[in-house]
Design a protein around this motif. Sequence first.
Motif, PDB file in Angstrom:
ATOM      1  N   LEU A 235      -4.808  -6.261 -23.975  1.00 31.43           N
ATOM      2  CA  LEU A 235      -4.684  -6.549 -22.545  1.00 31.43           C
ATOM      3  C   LEU A 235      -5.450  -5.555 -21.673  1.00 31.43           C
ATOM      4  O   LEU A 235      -5.328  -5.565 -20.457  1.00 31.43           O
ATOM      5  CB  LEU A 235      -3.205  -6.562 -22.149  1.00 31.43           C
ATOM      6  CG  LEU A 235      -2.439  -7.779 -22.685  1.00 31.43           C
ATOM      7  CD1 LEU A 235      -0.997  -7.426 -22.974  1.00 31.43           C
ATOM      8  CD2 LEU A 235      -2.509  -8.934 -21.711  1.00 31.43           C
ATOM      9  N   GLY A 236      -6.272  -4.712 -22.309  1.00 30.51           N
ATOM     10  CA  GLY A 236      -7.068  -3.759 -21.552  1.00 30.51           C
ATOM     11  C   GLY A 236      -6.218  -2.674 -20.916  1.00 30.51           C
ATOM     12  O   GLY A 236      -5.096  -2.398 -21.352  1.00 30.51           O
ATOM     13  N   ASP A 237      -6.749  -2.050 -19.890  1.00 34.19           N
ATOM     14  CA  ASP A 237      -5.995  -1.044 -19.153  1.00 34.19           C
ATOM     15  C   ASP A 237      -4.964  -1.738 -18.262  1.00 34.19           C
ATOM     16  O   ASP A 237      -5.259  -2.759 -17.629  1.00 34.19           O
ATOM     17  CB  ASP A 237      -6.922  -0.205 -18.279  1.00 34.19           C
ATOM     18  CG  ASP A 237      -7.725   0.803 -19.085  1.00 34.19           C
ATOM     19  OD1 ASP A 237      -7.477   0.927 -20.302  1.00 34.19           O
ATOM     20  OD2 ASP A 237      -8.606   1.453 -18.497  1.00 34.19           O
ATOM     21  N   VAL A 238      -3.759  -1.185 -18.217  1.00 33.62           N
ATOM     22  CA  VAL A 238      -2.661  -1.740 -17.422  1.00 33.62           C
ATOM     23  C   VAL A 238      -2.171  -0.646 -16.478  1.00 33.62           C
ATOM     24  O   VAL A 238      -1.862   0.466 -16.922  1.00 33.62           O
ATOM     25  CB  VAL A 238      -1.511  -2.238 -18.321  1.00 33.62           C
ATOM     26  CG1 VAL A 238      -0.374  -2.800 -17.478  1.00 33.62           C
ATOM     27  CG2 VAL A 238      -2.022  -3.288 -19.306  1.00 33.62           C
ATOM     28  N   LEU A 239      -2.103  -0.974 -15.193  1.00 29.93           N
ATOM     29  CA  LEU A 239      -1.631  -0.037 -14.172  1.00 29.93           C
ATOM     30  C   LEU A 239      -0.169  -0.321 -13.875  1.00 29.93           C
ATOM     31  O   LEU A 239       0.192  -1.446 -13.536  1.00 29.93           O
ATOM     32  CB  LEU A 239      -2.465  -0.193 -12.901  1.00 29.93           C
ATOM     33  CG  LEU A 239      -2.018   0.586 -11.663  1.00 29.93           C
ATOM     34  CD1 LEU A 239      -2.173   2.091 -11.887  1.00 29.93           C
ATOM     35  CD2 LEU A 239      -2.799   0.133 -10.437  1.00 29.93           C
ATOM     36  N   PHE A 240       0.679   0.716 -13.986  1.00 31.85           N
ATOM     37  CA  PHE A 240       2.119   0.593 -13.725  1.00 31.85           C
ATOM     38  C   PHE A 240       2.460   1.552 -12.597  1.00 31.85           C
ATOM     39  O   PHE A 240       2.291   2.763 -12.735  1.00 31.85           O
ATOM     40  CB  PHE A 240       2.913   0.943 -14.981  1.00 31.85           C
ATOM     41  CG  PHE A 240       4.405   0.822 -14.848  1.00 31.85           C
ATOM     42  CD1 PHE A 240       5.087  -0.212 -15.464  1.00 31.85           C
ATOM     43  CD2 PHE A 240       5.144   1.739 -14.106  1.00 31.85           C
ATOM     44  CE1 PHE A 240       6.467  -0.334 -15.355  1.00 31.85           C
ATOM     45  CE2 PHE A 240       6.511   1.633 -13.986  1.00 31.85           C
ATOM     46  CZ  PHE A 240       7.175   0.587 -14.604  1.00 31.85           C
ATOM     47  N   VAL A 241       2.941   1.002 -11.458  1.00 35.19           N
ATOM     48  CA  VAL A 241       3.256   1.819 -10.287  1.00 35.19           C
ATOM     49  C   VAL A 241       4.738   1.658  -9.953  1.00 35.19           C
ATOM     50  O   VAL A 241       5.189   0.553  -9.632  1.00 35.19           O
ATOM     51  CB  VAL A 241       2.412   1.417  -9.066  1.00 35.19           C
ATOM     52  CG1 VAL A 241       2.627   2.418  -7.924  1.00 35.19           C
ATOM     53  CG2 VAL A 241       0.930   1.320  -9.421  1.00 35.19           C
ATOM     54  N   ALA A 242       5.505   2.749 -10.032  1.00 35.70           N
ATOM     55  CA  ALA A 242       6.926   2.770  -9.660  1.00 35.70           C
ATOM     56  C   ALA A 242       7.026   3.291  -8.232  1.00 35.70           C
ATOM     57  O   ALA A 242       6.585   4.405  -7.944  1.00 35.70           O
ATOM     58  CB  ALA A 242       7.719   3.653 -10.610  1.00 35.70           C
ATOM     59  N   ILE A 243       7.622   2.488  -7.330  1.00 38.32           N
ATOM     60  CA  ILE A 243       7.608   2.774  -5.897  1.00 38.32           C
ATOM     61  C   ILE A 243       9.032   2.944  -5.396  1.00 38.32           C
ATOM     62  O   ILE A 243       9.878   2.064  -5.588  1.00 38.32           O
ATOM     63  CB  ILE A 243       6.915   1.634  -5.118  1.00 38.32           C
ATOM     64  CG1 ILE A 243       5.519   1.368  -5.703  1.00 38.32           C
ATOM     65  CG2 ILE A 243       6.822   1.966  -3.629  1.00 38.32           C
ATOM     66  CD1 ILE A 243       4.901   0.072  -5.221  1.00 38.32           C
ATOM     67  N   GLY A 244       9.310   4.049  -4.739  1.00 40.33           N
ATOM     68  CA  GLY A 244      10.622   4.279  -4.164  1.00 40.33           C
ATOM     69  C   GLY A 244      10.849   3.431  -2.926  1.00 40.33           C
ATOM     70  O   GLY A 244       9.930   2.835  -2.377  1.00 40.33           O
ATOM     71  N   ALA A 245      12.104   3.381  -2.483  1.00 42.64           N
ATOM     72  CA  ALA A 245      12.461   2.616  -1.288  1.00 42.64           C
ATOM     73  C   ALA A 245      13.708   3.234  -0.666  1.00 42.64           C
ATOM     74  O   ALA A 245      14.133   4.322  -1.054  1.00 42.64           O
ATOM     75  CB  ALA A 245      12.688   1.145  -1.631  1.00 42.64           C
ATOM     76  N   THR A 246      14.313   2.523   0.290  1.00 40.58           N
ATOM     77  CA  THR A 246      15.450   3.045   1.039  1.00 40.58           C
ATOM     78  C   THR A 246      16.528   3.604   0.114  1.00 40.58           C
ATOM     79  O   THR A 246      16.954   2.934  -0.830  1.00 40.58           O
ATOM     80  CB  THR A 246      16.048   1.936   1.919  1.00 40.58           C
ATOM     81  OG1 THR A 246      15.022   1.460   2.795  1.00 40.58           O
ATOM     82  CG2 THR A 246      17.203   2.458   2.748  1.00 40.58           C
ATOM     83  N   ASP A 247      16.957   4.843   0.382  1.00 38.81           N
ATOM     84  CA  ASP A 247      18.037   5.529  -0.323  1.00 38.81           C
ATOM     85  C   ASP A 247      17.690   6.006  -1.720  1.00 38.81           C
ATOM     86  O   ASP A 247      18.526   6.599  -2.399  1.00 38.81           O
ATOM     87  CB  ASP A 247      19.306   4.656  -0.413  1.00 38.81           C
ATOM     88  CG  ASP A 247      19.883   4.346   0.963  1.00 38.81           C
ATOM     89  OD1 ASP A 247      19.759   5.210   1.853  1.00 38.81           O
ATOM     90  OD2 ASP A 247      20.451   3.259   1.125  1.00 38.81           O
ATOM     91  N   VAL A 248      16.475   5.746  -2.195  1.00 35.49           N
ATOM     92  CA  VAL A 248      16.116   6.229  -3.530  1.00 35.49           C
ATOM     93  C   VAL A 248      16.053   7.749  -3.510  1.00 35.49           C
ATOM     94  O   VAL A 248      15.411   8.341  -2.650  1.00 35.49           O
ATOM     95  CB  VAL A 248      14.772   5.646  -3.990  1.00 35.49           C
ATOM     96  CG1 VAL A 248      14.244   6.388  -5.210  1.00 35.49           C
ATOM     97  CG2 VAL A 248      14.930   4.177  -4.333  1.00 35.49           C
ATOM     98  N   GLY A 249      16.734   8.394  -4.466  1.00 30.83           N
ATOM     99  CA  GLY A 249      16.723   9.845  -4.516  1.00 30.83           C
ATOM    100  C   GLY A 249      15.465  10.394  -5.141  1.00 30.83           C
ATOM    101  O   GLY A 249      15.005  11.469  -4.791  1.00 30.83           O
TER     102      GLY A 249
END
Length: 233
Positions: free
Chosen positions: A147-161
């Motif tokens: 599947l080639g290179d895979v970009l994984f982005v974890a993004i915080g949001a309201t109240d995330v510590g």
Amino acid sequence: MDDFEPSDTSAYPTFEDFFVRAHKSGSRPIFAEDDLSSAVVVADSRVVVYESVQQSKKIWIKGLDFSITNLVMDNRLGAQFGNGAVASFRLSPQDYHRYHSPVTGKIKLFRSMPGDYYEVDPLAIQSDIDILDRNARDYVVIESEHLGDVLFVAIGATDVGSVKIHDRWQTAGNQIQKGEELGVFQFGGSSIIVAFESGRISFDEDLLNLSKEAIAVDVEVGMSLGRALPGHS
């Protein structure tokens, strides 16, 4: 709670401990675990998928200046994934807040980016504010065989510590298996973007059809997401 270990809620000394509870072994089987040409769902969440980043702007992610380049703050990666397919996962506070690798491969790159903690619910994502480009986020690039290179982005949001990719995956060269735990969000809602290079993946038809209607689908870790296009499998 039968899906988690421990299953007894009284065994968690704090709510934060409960919030980052772990799945019980076997409760989330990994689809086609040994098939390196397939990708899987990365979190218990709601998902929408797009055959291209441009399509996502028309259907769901409508920030004035949303792009992969702005998301990762890297012109080279932006060009690499800018015309690729994208899966967007949204986690609510009640969800299991650990997240997992969509593919088997090798870590190529890790970055952690400070930022805001705006809400990531559907109304917010469809506003003119570029929320996904502004919130705190960690990301990795995983090099996979089919599947080639895979970009994984974890993004915080309201109240995330915090947004935390585990230390092991912050080092280039380390191998990760499809479905293996990548990291964890602490308390709050959050979002994940997984991007594939153009022409590398065909998302499952049921997910594509509902996403074209701007319908987010309830999914669980390890379910099928898609597979490598012919010529790459």
